[in-house]
Design an enzyme around this catalytic site. Sequence first.
Site, short mmCIF file in Angstrom:
data_model
loop_
_atom_site.label_atom_id
_atom_site.label_comp_id
_atom_site.label_asym_id
_atom_site.label_seq_id
_atom_site.Cartn_x
_atom_site.Cartn_y
_atom_site.Cartn_z
NE ARG B 309 48.48 34.65 46.93
CZ ARG B 309 49.34 35.00 47.90
NH1 ARG B 309 50.29 35.89 47.67
NH2 ARG B 309 49.24 34.48 49.09
CG PHE B 343 47.57 31.40 43.71
CD1 PHE B 343 47.47 30.11 43.25
CD2 PHE B 343 46.65 31.82 44.66
CE1 PHE B 343 46.49 29.25 43.71
CE2 PHE B 343 45.65 30.97 45.13
CZ PHE B 343 45.57 29.68 44.65
CD GLU B 728 53.51 32.03 44.54
OE1 GLU B 728 52.45 31.92 43.93
OE2 GLU B 728 53.59 32.05 45.79
#
Lengths: 494, 778
Positions: B309, B343, B728
């Site tokens: 990611r 992440f 996020e």
Amino acid sequence: MKMSRDHIILSINGRQHEIRGEHAFMNLSEYLRYQAGLAGTKIVCAEGDCGACSVLVAKTSDPIRDQPVKFKSINSCIQPVFNLDGCIVVTVEALASAKELSAVQQSMVDQQGAQCGYCTPGICISLSYLKEQTGGTAEEIIPSKAKNFLTGNLCRCTGYEPIIKAACGLVDVKESSLSKRFLTASQVSTLKGATQTDVYFGFNRPGLEPIEVWIPSSKESLFGMLGKGRLISGATDLGVQRNKGRLGESRFISLQKIAELKQAVVTNGLLRIGAGLTWDQVQDFLQDDFSDFADSINLFASPQIKHIGTLAGNIINASPIADGVPFLLVNEAELLLLGSGGKERRVPISDFYQGYKKIGMASDEILWAVLLPKNKLKQRVYKVSQRKDLDIATINLAIAYELKEGVFSHLKLAFGGVAETSLRMTSIESLALGRKPDALFVADCAKAIDLALRPLSDVRGSSKYRMLLAKNLIQKWVVEIDLESQQNVNEANV
Amino acid sequence: MKHGHSSAHDSAVSHVTGQSQYVDDRQMLKNELLVGYVTAKVACGKIQNIDFSKALKVPGVVCVLTASDLAHNNWGTIVQDQPLLAQSQVEYFDEPVAIVAAESEQALSLAKKMILVEIQALPAVLTIQEAVNKKMFLSVAEPFIKGDFNQAMAVAPHKLKGELSLGGQEHFYMENQAAVVYSSENGHFEVHSSTQHPTETQHVVAKALGIEFHKVTCIVKRLGGGFGGKESQAAPMAAMAALVAQKTGRAARMVLTKDEDMKITGKRHPFWHRYEIGFDENGKIQAARFELYADGGAYTDLSPSILERAMFHVDGAYYLPNVEIYAACCKTNTYSNTAFRGFGGPQGTFLIESLLEDIAVFLKKDSFDIRTLNSYQGDRNLTPYGQKIEQNPLPEIFSKLRKSSDYDSRRQEILKFNSKDKFKLRGLSMTATKFGIAFTARFLNQGNALVNLHVDGTAQVSTGAVEMGQGVNTKICQLVAEVFGIDSKKISVMTTSTEKNANTSPTAASSGADINGAAAVKAAQAIRQRLARLAEMYFAGQTFDALNEYQLSQSAENLSHFIFKEGQVHCTRTNQKIIFSDLLKKAHLNRISLSEYAHFKTEGLGFDKKTITGTPFKYFTFGAAVTEVEIDRFTGESKVLRTDILMDLGRSLNPAIDRGQTTGAFVQGLGWVLLEKLYHNTSGELLSHSPTTYKIPNVQDTPRIFNVDFIEAYKAEGVGIGAKAVGEPPFLLGISCWTAVKNALAGLESSRRPDFSSPATGEVILFEIERLKSESSL
């Protein structure tokens, strides 16, 4: 000793509790959660830093006589139950009345002030304190002021924005105060009665020495016990040490019920700060004469800590980074120590520290009061920390000085966080007299700092950073003086 | 209460009254045991001996258990390489080696002190650089390569080369890791855990105890915050408590202190980036080569996916025509780093945003202009991994935000301020987020839901989603209310449990509302279809009696003329109405099910890492922030003066909840880049393990002026609910605080460009000021 009782009496949410033995030795947060069935109060850090454990406490023994008994917020996770004999406690569970949410709670709901909910009980307590404390006018509850009531509460979800809005939603709300609900005259007098009695209790522990706790209710009872156990006042440090398993002692003497320790008087230009005065009381007391230092108290202590921690504890704790000590050093404070039987001894604070965490006080002595002479000196207090508010300093600096015709006629300067004790910089003080605060002076101070300071590297900053800060703070101060004098000239010209 | 309605969080009232229940709020049973552990006091070594004979003699101590007591020790989401209890090899400082169970806190703490662990210390690897030099990798990713880097770099007029270090971050969820396990009849266990991933927790517990999955039920009421830290790493605590429950037959509770939690659980991955970029006179990037090294810690955990990611987000919101992206995850002797909001995405995007600031300094241009020039736009829309940015609101966000934040006039004011002020230095910077939505592991993009209607017109909904403050339950409630046309107060989202919803994905990747909400809607729609069919027969005059009942036909006829609204069912063709609960009673009397289970999967996902082709993300959430900071020239301390955020969240389900997610994520990001420093000693021991030493943002650290706004440029596609994921994406906007510091330091007008690490603590900033000042005076 006067008639003695073997248990603690306190009121929680309007119900009287008699608490004995190991339950009386618990932190209030543990007692609430695991004995009283009040699990709304949360424990997160167990060191008084996050505020999830906040509760409101009214001390009926508080002897500042012209003031009514009031609720103040404290951290219940570092407050032993035995330190609260005769107190009235309100937890998150009692904020709402039987029928409806309190204004604070409703505002938190309306503004989406709660996400995961774990900090929320503590936030509601802090906002309830705000509501008790202010008249709730639009001037009193603006974001910048509301934030000052929330410095002792961490929230990881919201970014605080909705919580600040919830605080601002309390303007002009009409609601019966918690004092009216819980501090009724009969309730207060019942519990005040409890504070007039000495308390002693003890209990056995498997594999360890038994615990013994004394809670004297008078000076006379206390003097008979000095030296028999660890003195415990606001417990904002000892409570943490205990939670972290670093408190070896098994015998304690609580100072919470000694009225004489609460004295704050001025005689012949000498401020006498009773050792039992909490930070908020010290702040009020010093506001007129030492406003720089008084204001700085907001930076290093949250409301919850200010309400129970003491300046005396800060001194006795002897941390090289104690926030109050450099200030006391440069203002040449004295400490009034009392020995068993009440024998008095006055010690200049500059002679009190003898090494890392070593103080010049016998085991049967108690710090009774701090004696601070008023002066007309200019005062500066600097603190650098990783986070501006509620953080232990990387370095701190206090300066008291006077300039006559542009040159120093007086200078006292002390650092914290650069040596094993707070450090008076006599080398700088002596080189300053008769000199201008200019670049050359800054350079000479830097040389003196290089010679005198040997700071450690630790979690709060490297040795190199501390050295640089020490020099830069001197420089900053000199630039500030320069700017002030320019402003004075400009004003004079106008 | 439907789409676009800012209804209150469904737990708001229980939160403010202290009634909300978390794991440790469960009343203690009479026979319940408290469980703790002892840890290794070296970062690397071989266990020689564990002597717990004295601990067992402490009154109240019931048992001490070690690795050999576990049926299955190793666990791990991707690779099962992490032991629950170190067996022979110790891989990080404070790794748990033995479990103690006792009847009181005092007995537990005394016993822990009496357990002697002898370990032969071995040399430890404690930094990314050392691991890279020794080639100690947990995983090495297939590189992303697009265009021709070498050729483009050769002709680029300007080049920059260097490295950038980013620190880790503790989750600092307020509720520490906690589990209570009850052993019940026939070898079954009921696990109450503060976990974002009940299914994985169930599996880890079952394997540790050597029993089949059906004997373990994992139940999660809510979390006091998760942020990724309880995605994989809640499972070990549940397993340890479960082991005690299995060995003793008693209830067992493990609740960590903040100190314990911070010492043993993983955190956001620190990264070390190396870069080379080439750009033209205008600042347009022509070539870029990135090497991303993550500190995975001792074990694999989720690191390979996090590393990926980071690679997927190293382009940020900007078009890179010729690019090579290499990445590896290092093995070091520290706690095993894990998921944390973003992440890996934030660590990737950080690099490009830092470089755009550098380009502006290098060319003496405005960094907002440089970002506008480089942003994805028009046919400059191909990412380094081959997915095209189709519905792109970035140009609109950039231009609107530039105006609403008053960027240009503030820029002028700051230039004036910095030239005059002796004490402070100010900086202003915009950064963007383009966050890919979907688990990059395709199989995780599925969810299931159980909807039960009751004959009084209320409903209970159960999904695999875990409520941790983000408001997923409130959103699911709103979605189901919308399907049935009833007030959301009539709907309860129930405790998450693996017995109702099995094989679930973690509540993570900002996907909780997307996949669980879509599954709940699907289940609710199936019931509504039956109810509409029943209403059709009822309105047509059919009746039921002792001999006849309504028989629903299976035809797929469109019943959209039956409107479910305001607690009634209305046929728009015949203009007949029936009260919703009355219809439900008829349904039940006619043996028509008022319950439905549905499964949802996000369609159209698939990505081949080997060939770098396919579609890793369903859509992107976009946004940008302009932040102004002020720095004390003498101490390096910084303060965020103002932040303006603008995001495209599509058709927001609950703007108030989304706003709270945005401010919360931003301030968490602010903490990551300015304040939060993980400090280890040279033995690898974490010394900043509580709020006294680890400083997350306080109320005073939030921007003094904080403006947050949303636009609705593009709806989310393919997840059925139209709203874009929000958990996020705004975290990445915190990076603007760091680039604003860089912008401020550029105001010193040194001959060198500012070059410093994250977090930009006062110490980092002050040393950088010193370096820049000394460079400029040369």
